[in-house]
Design a protein around this motif. Structure first.
Motif, short mmCIF file in Angstrom:
data_model
loop_
_atom_site.label_atom_id
_atom_site.label_comp_id
_atom_site.label_asym_id
_atom_site.label_seq_id
_atom_site.Cartn_x
_atom_site.Cartn_y
_atom_site.Cartn_z
N ASP A 162 63.33 30.74 99.59
CA ASP A 162 63.06 31.11 101.15
C ASP A 162 61.61 31.41 101.50
O ASP A 162 61.20 31.24 102.51
N GLN A 163 60.60 31.79 100.38
CA GLN A 163 59.26 32.11 100.68
C GLN A 163 58.31 30.68 100.22
O GLN A 163 57.02 30.88 100.19
N ALA A 164 58.98 29.57 100.12
CA ALA A 164 58.11 28.26 99.44
C ALA A 164 57.11 28.03 100.40
O ALA A 164 56.17 27.54 99.87
N LYS A 165 57.04 28.14 101.71
CA LYS A 165 56.09 27.56 102.49
C LYS A 165 54.86 28.44 102.49
O LYS A 165 53.59 28.06 102.60
N TYR A 166 55.09 29.75 102.01
CA TYR A 166 53.65 30.55 101.58
C TYR A 166 53.34 30.36 100.21
O TYR A 166 52.24 30.53 99.53
N VAL A 177 58.74 27.95 91.83
CA VAL A 177 58.92 28.37 93.21
C VAL A 177 60.30 27.55 93.53
O VAL A 177 60.99 28.24 94.20
N LEU A 178 60.56 26.30 93.28
CA LEU A 178 61.68 25.64 93.87
C LEU A 178 62.94 25.92 93.21
O LEU A 178 63.97 25.45 93.72
N SER A 179 62.84 26.40 91.74
CA SER A 179 64.18 26.55 91.19
C SER A 179 64.69 28.34 91.43
O SER A 179 65.79 28.55 91.08
N VAL A 228 46.26 26.74 95.04
CA VAL A 228 45.10 27.38 94.61
C VAL A 228 45.06 28.12 93.34
O VAL A 228 43.84 27.84 92.80
N ALA A 229 46.11 28.49 92.86
CA ALA A 229 46.03 29.26 91.53
C ALA A 229 45.93 28.14 90.23
O ALA A 229 45.16 28.46 89.43
#
Length: 86
Positions: A40-44, A32-34, A51-52
């Motif tokens: 841009d959608q990291a907060k979601y 997600v961070l790389s 959870v996954a």
């Protein structure tokens, strides 16, 4: 005072679950961070990764903990190895 012992299978599953969960979470967060599109959608996506990783862990844990017991291997299986050990 006598204490009840936790079966070895349960201990193996708990220890495996802790490590598997950490690896799944780490892989998800790094992904997600790389990836610039995901940042841009990291907060979601970060809660989705959390959870996954919790949802997938029990399934992988049962598979890996089962193969850690030597009594579940025959002599031929021990020599050949498997998908994980090669």
């Amino acid at each position: 005072m006598e204490t009840e012992k936790i079966p070895t299978d349960i201990w193996l599953k708990v220890m495996c679950a802790l490590m598997i969960n950490a690896v799944l979470f780490g892989v998800g967060i790094i992904t997600v961070l790389s990836v610039p599109t995901f940042v841009d959608q990291a907060k979601y996506l970060i809660p989705v990764v959390i959870v996954a990783s919790f949802a997938i862990t029990p399934f992988l844990c049962g598979f890996i903990a089962r193969r850690m017991r030597i009594r579940n291997w025959t002599a031929d299986q021990w020599r050949e190895g498997d998908l994980i050990s090669g």
